[in-house]
Design a protein around this motif. Structure first.
Motif, short mmCIF file in Angstrom:
data_model
loop_
_atom_site.label_atom_id
_atom_site.label_comp_id
_atom_site.label_asym_id
_atom_site.label_seq_id
_atom_site.Cartn_x
_atom_site.Cartn_y
_atom_site.Cartn_z
N LEU A 1 0.69 -1.30 -0.01
CA LEU A 1 0.10 0.05 -0.11
C LEU A 1 0.83 1.36 0.10
CD1 LEU A 1 -2.59 -1.02 2.50
CD2 LEU A 1 -3.13 -0.48 0.23
N THR A 2 2.00 1.25 0.84
CA THR A 2 2.67 2.40 0.77
C THR A 2 3.21 2.72 -0.42
OG1 THR A 2 3.35 2.27 3.01
CG2 THR A 2 4.91 3.38 1.83
N SER A 3 3.98 1.59 -1.12
CA SER A 3 4.60 1.59 -2.40
C SER A 3 3.48 1.95 -3.37
CB SER A 3 5.24 0.52 -2.83
OG SER A 3 5.98 -0.48 -1.97
N LEU A 4 2.33 1.53 -3.49
CA LEU A 4 1.31 2.17 -4.18
C LEU A 4 0.84 3.67 -4.20
CD1 LEU A 4 -0.66 1.52 -6.64
CD2 LEU A 4 -2.34 0.74 -5.03
N ALA A 5 0.60 3.97 -2.81
CA ALA A 5 0.74 5.37 -2.63
C ALA A 5 1.74 6.43 -3.03
CB ALA A 5 0.26 5.67 -1.01
#
Length: 300
Positions: free
Chosen positions: A163-167
């Motif tokens: 999720l952090t990578s996508l955001a």
């Protein structure tokens, strides 16, 4: 303000990621790797709280502003002080451009702070990067997002990493290379439930949820985790490249991925040097650091 070496396109990488992911260590290793293959680079420290800089730092934001001074004079905490520093850099972009103009034709490596909010919703650093990559300046950058590979050992942590990578990818708007760092020590924190390719290619995430079915946290938030996994899979943007910074083939594979992302290509001299490097009889791995244990270096 004139662009950077207008007669020749400049390339570079923006090294980002959470604290402890090995950004400074990676910048140190990449600087030495590029020296070995004959690519001239300029390493830029953009972390105003970074006091341990093992590499040859060509441009240092600490000459412009430091978190320590901001905390002292503005009565801010560490996180607030860092955000203030990023906004100060945005308001004084001419300082950075003037420093970069002293290194025409170089390949730039930007060592960035570790606070995640800088890459997910705060705009100061994003606006600095947008200016650097604009037509007026013309630096072709790729974001290199490092995350600690040991998060693969737990399903909940790996979902958070995804999720952090996508955001970060959506917010920064740069060509993006996600990296699982510290692969040589990753399983010291726990055995991976699946083979490495499962994590690098981000395959069926339902298997990951099922593998941690006994975890009370995963059971309690099963429905939420399923929805989060659906969001990640719907975008189909997140994949990872594994990295062991001490291994030359691992460094070369990652550099090729970065060069694809920012459009930089190997030259003839680099290709010859790479062949010499890979065929060297002095051992399979790089020994970047002359002092301190590998673990101590990884903590930077």
């Amino acid at each position: 303000m004139a662009g950077i070496n207008m007669n020749k396109t400049s390339f570079g990488q923006l090294v980002i990621g959470p604290p402890g992911s090995g950004k400074t260590t990676f910048c140190h290793g990449m600087q030495q790797f590029m020296k070995a293959i004959g690519r001239e680079c300029c390493v830029v420290n953009l972390d105003p709280a970074n006091e341990f800089i093992p590499y040859n730092c060509d441009i240092n934001i600490n000459e412009l502003v430091t978190v320590e001074d901001v905390m002292k004079h503005m009565s801010l905490g560490p996180n607030g002080g860092l955000l203030y520093c990023m906004e100060y850099l945005r308001n004084n972009q001419h300082w950075l451009l003037e420093k970069m103009n002293n290194f025409p034709g170089r390949y730039f490596i930007f060592d960035c702070p570790g606070q995640v909010e800088i890459y997910t919703h705060h705009n100061a650093l994003k606006e600095v990067i947008e200016h650097l990559t604009s037509k007026d300046v013309g630096v072709r950058l790729a974001a290199v997002h490092l995350v600690d590979a040991h998060y693969c050992a737990e399903a909940s942590k790996f979902i958070a990493v995804l999720l952090t990578s996508l955001a970060t990818m959506l917010h920064m708007g740069l060509p993006h290379v996600n990296v699982l760092s510290k692969m040589d020590i990753a399983e010291e924190y726990g055995k991976f439930p699946f083979h490495l390719e499962y994590y690098t290619e981000v395959l069926d995430l339902n298997k990951l949820l099922e593998s941690d079915g006994e975890d009370p946290f995963m059971r309690k938030f099963q429905s939420l985790n399923q929805k989060l996994c659906s969001v990640i899979e719907d975008y189909s943007l997140v994949s990872f490249t594994p990295l062991n910074v001490q291994d030359k083939e691992s460094m070369l594979n990652l550099l090729k991925e970065i060069d694809k992302a920012n459009g930089c290509c190997f030259g003839t001299i680099e290709e010859r040097n790479i062949q010499k490097l890979l065929s060297a009889a002095v051992g399979a791995d790089f020994q970047f650091f002359k002092s301190g244990s590998a673990h101590e270096q990884y903590m930077s």
